[in-house]
Design an enzyme around this catalytic site. Structure first.
Site, PDB file in Angstrom:
ATOM      1  N   LYS A 115      51.082  74.688  72.655  1.00 38.95           N
ATOM      2  CA  LYS A 115      52.212  73.573  72.278  1.00 38.95           C
ATOM      3  C   LYS A 115      53.148  73.688  71.502  1.00 38.95           C
ATOM      4  O   LYS A 115      53.901  72.574  71.280  1.00 38.95           O
ATOM      5  CB  LYS A 115      50.825  72.297  71.030  1.00 38.95           C
ATOM      6  CG  LYS A 115      49.805  71.860  72.054  1.00 38.95           C
ATOM      7  CD  LYS A 115      48.927  70.662  71.225  1.00 38.95           C
ATOM      8  CE  LYS A 115      47.859  70.291  72.157  1.00 38.95           C
ATOM      9  NZ  LYS A 115      47.017  68.978  71.551  1.00 38.95           N
ATOM     10  N   LYS A 217      44.108  73.424  83.553  1.00 36.67           N
ATOM     11  CA  LYS A 217      43.453  73.008  83.122  1.00 36.67           C
ATOM     12  C   LYS A 217      43.325  71.579  83.793  1.00 36.67           C
ATOM     13  O   LYS A 217      44.990  71.128  83.101  1.00 36.67           O
ATOM     14  CB  LYS A 217      42.519  72.709  81.931  1.00 36.67           C
ATOM     15  CG  LYS A 217      43.033  72.651  80.727  1.00 36.67           C
ATOM     16  CD  LYS A 217      42.571  72.390  78.983  1.00 36.67           C
ATOM     17  CE  LYS A 217      43.176  71.513  78.791  1.00 36.67           C
ATOM     18  NZ  LYS A 217      43.189  71.487  77.171  1.00 36.67           N
ATOM     19  N   LYS A 220      45.381  65.309  80.235  1.00 33.23           N
ATOM     20  CA  LYS A 220      46.209  63.816  80.129  1.00 33.23           C
ATOM     21  C   LYS A 220      47.439  63.923  79.793  1.00 33.23           C
ATOM     22  O   LYS A 220      48.262  63.312  80.285  1.00 33.23           O
ATOM     23  CB  LYS A 220      45.423  63.568  78.028  1.00 33.23           C
ATOM     24  CG  LYS A 220      44.672  63.350  77.915  1.00 33.23           C
ATOM     25  CD  LYS A 220      44.409  63.117  76.309  1.00 33.23           C
ATOM     26  CE  LYS A 220      42.920  63.053  76.234  1.00 33.23           C
ATOM     27  NZ  LYS A 220      42.414  62.904  74.771  1.00 33.23           N
TER      28      LYS A 220
HETATM   29  P1  AMP Z   1      41.240  65.589  74.027  1.00 32.98           P
HETATM   30  O1  AMP Z   1      41.850  65.402  75.907  1.00 32.98           O
HETATM   31  O2  AMP Z   1      41.797  67.308  73.566  1.00 32.98           O
HETATM   32  O3  AMP Z   1      40.998  65.570  72.817  1.00 32.98           O
HETATM   33  O4  AMP Z   1      39.912  66.599  74.658  1.00 32.98           O
HETATM   34  C1  AMP Z   1      38.557  65.496  73.839  1.00 32.98           C
HETATM   35  C2  AMP Z   1      37.314  66.544  74.522  1.00 32.98           C
HETATM   36  O5  AMP Z   1      37.546  66.654  76.068  1.00 32.98           O
HETATM   37  C3  AMP Z   1      36.905  68.120  73.782  1.00 32.98           C
HETATM   38  O6  AMP Z   1      36.000  68.405  73.966  1.00 32.98           O
HETATM   39  C4  AMP Z   1      37.740  68.982  75.240  1.00 32.98           C
HETATM   40  O7  AMP Z   1      37.371  69.998  74.949  1.00 32.98           O
HETATM   41  C5  AMP Z   1      37.412  68.493  76.446  1.00 32.98           C
HETATM   42  N1  AMP Z   1      38.330  68.608  77.189  1.00 32.98           N
HETATM   43  C6  AMP Z   1      39.219  68.186  77.531  1.00 32.98           C
HETATM   44  N2  AMP Z   1      40.690  68.445  78.673  1.00 32.98           N
HETATM   45  C7  AMP Z   1      38.914  69.233  79.253  1.00 32.98           C
HETATM   46  C8  AMP Z   1      39.086  69.865  80.703  1.00 32.98           C
HETATM   47  N3  AMP Z   1      39.665  69.667  81.893  1.00 32.98           N
HETATM   48  N4  AMP Z   1      37.605  70.396  80.908  1.00 32.98           N
HETATM   49  C9  AMP Z   1      36.536  70.175  80.633  1.00 32.98           C
HETATM   50  N5  AMP Z   1      37.011  69.542  79.186  1.00 32.98           N
HETATM   51  C10 AMP Z   1      38.246  69.271  78.665  1.00 32.98           C
END
Ligand code: AMP
Ligand code: TRP
Length: 355
Positions: A115, A217, A220
């Site tokens: 980041k 991966k 968002k």
């Molecule tokens: P975040 O959107 O980064 O706040 O992530 C929220 C949750 O979703 C966290 O537990 C991340 O590890 C999980 N997560 C985000 N992107 C992925 C992905 N591509 N595959 C699996 N888990 C994800």
């Protein structure tokens, strides 16, 4: 030997739309754990300031994530759902952890390196210290289990390091006050105040990849909306994105081992398995040898069947923001009671004067 009471904690940032990776990697597990554990699920609004300080719609994004929690099946009456900034004790403990953790630990975090990019000196101090706040989120409840996607594993490990250093640095005070819980750290029996929380990362979709590039991966922040399925996408959009998903020209292999070296195929099979609550082996037993022109429509139907009702429920909930606000307020009040009980003891351990 007394032990820490099992307690689940996890958080999701209110930034951008939730996608299939969030659902399969996190939300779905949050829902499943409710049957066996007490759970606390948090919309981590303070975390979202680390990357973008000024948001136009932080309040609405916070409600959106809450709506997704509820639509996925989290029960805010049996468990606790709230937004982080309502419980000041998170920030208080994060400050203390800033003084426990070492800068070197933070500099090693791959998410920080990604980041911050090339210009690290110019990233916010909050972005560097982010894992300290995450550790505080978990440990202010002395939570023992943390369901997350694969990308958060390193942060949960750092949380364990912080807990262990705190327990160690304050071991004499913890013993004097009699507030420790006996636990094994490796071979050694110690009397610690904070548990060493375990990440819960398992199942077929701990890392859902982009639909446009099987080596990245699903995220968002990807500029291409075709790279992800948003939880709010309608049936036509879901079907279109799966149809356009990148693949290779070969049909699906007749054995799962044949997925090695075919990241896009492996990702789509993993998504199917996770949505159908089965294994990649079973999906290959059904679809091995089929071309993508057969597999993709089946995957699209399954994704629509699983996701469309959730999207409809999210829309219904978002039409009544007042209800969501009540859920967050009541959840916040319950969380605050638990967090303050921990902080009273933490202040005593450290020697801060309080009433
Ligand atoms: P975040 O959107 O980064 O706040 O992530 C929220 C949750 O979703 C966290 O537990 C991340 O590890 C999980 N997560 C985000 N992107 C992925 C992905 N591509 N595959 C699996 N888990 C994800
Ligand atoms: N860092 C997590 C993410 O980006 C969100 C998060 C913040 C979290 N605090 C947490 C996850 C505590 C689990 C536990 O996805």
């Amino acid at each position: 030997m007394s032990a820490f009471k099992p307690l689940v904690f996890s958080g999701v940032q209110p930034t951008g739309n939730l996608h299939l990776g969030n659902y399969l990697g996190a939300l779905r597990k949050f829902v499943a754990l409710q049957a066996s554990h007490e759970c606390i699920y948090c919309v981590v609004d303070l975390h979202s300031l680390t990357a973008t300080l000024v948001h136009d719609d932080l309040a609405d994004q916070t409600r959106q994530i809450t709506a997704a929690f509820l639509a996925a099946g989290i029960d805010p009456n049996k468990h606790i759902v709230f937004n982080q900034s309502r419980v000041l004790q998170h920030a208080e403990l994060a400050w203390i952890f800033n003084c426990v953790a070492r800068i070197g630990w933070m500099n090693r975090m791959t998410q920080f390196k990604d980041k911050a990019g090339k210009d690290r000196e110019n990233s916010s101090l909050g972005l560097l210290a982010y894992p300290s706040l995450m550790a505080a989120d978990i440990l202010v409840y002395r939570a023992t289990h943390v369901p997350v996607g694969d990308d958060q594993k390193q942060h949960v490990e750092l949380t364990r390091d912080i807990a262990q250093k705190f327990n160690n640095d304050f071991s004499r005070r913890i013993a004097e006050l009699g507030v420790g819980v006996e636990m094994m750290v490796g071979e050694e029996k110690v009397n610690g105040f904070f548990p060493l929380a375990e990440p819960l990362i398992e199942g077929p979709a701990t890392r859902v990849m982009s639909l446009r590039d099987g080596s990245k991966k699903m995220s968002k922040s990807d500029p291409s909306d075709l790279s992800r399925i948003n939880l709010t996408d309608d049936a036509d959009t879901i079907a279109k994105k799966i149809k356009k998903a990148k693949t290779d020209p070969e049909p699906l292999p007749s054995d799962v081992r044949g997925l090695k070296g075919r990241p896009e195929a492996e990702n789509l099979v993993g998504i199917y398995a996770a949505l159908a609550e089965t294994t990649a082996e079973k999906v290959i037993a059904d679809f091995g040898g089929s071309p993508f022109s057969t597999f993709k429509p089946a995957l699209a139907d399954l994704a629509v069947e699983k996701l469309a009702p959730m999207a409809a429920e999210m829309r219904r909930l978002m039409a009544d923001p007042g209800h969501i606000d009540v859920v967050l307020r009541e959840g916040g009040a319950r969380a605050r009671g638990l967090a303050e009980a921990t902080m009273k003891t933490v202040r005593d351990i450290i020697g801060l004067l309080q009433d």
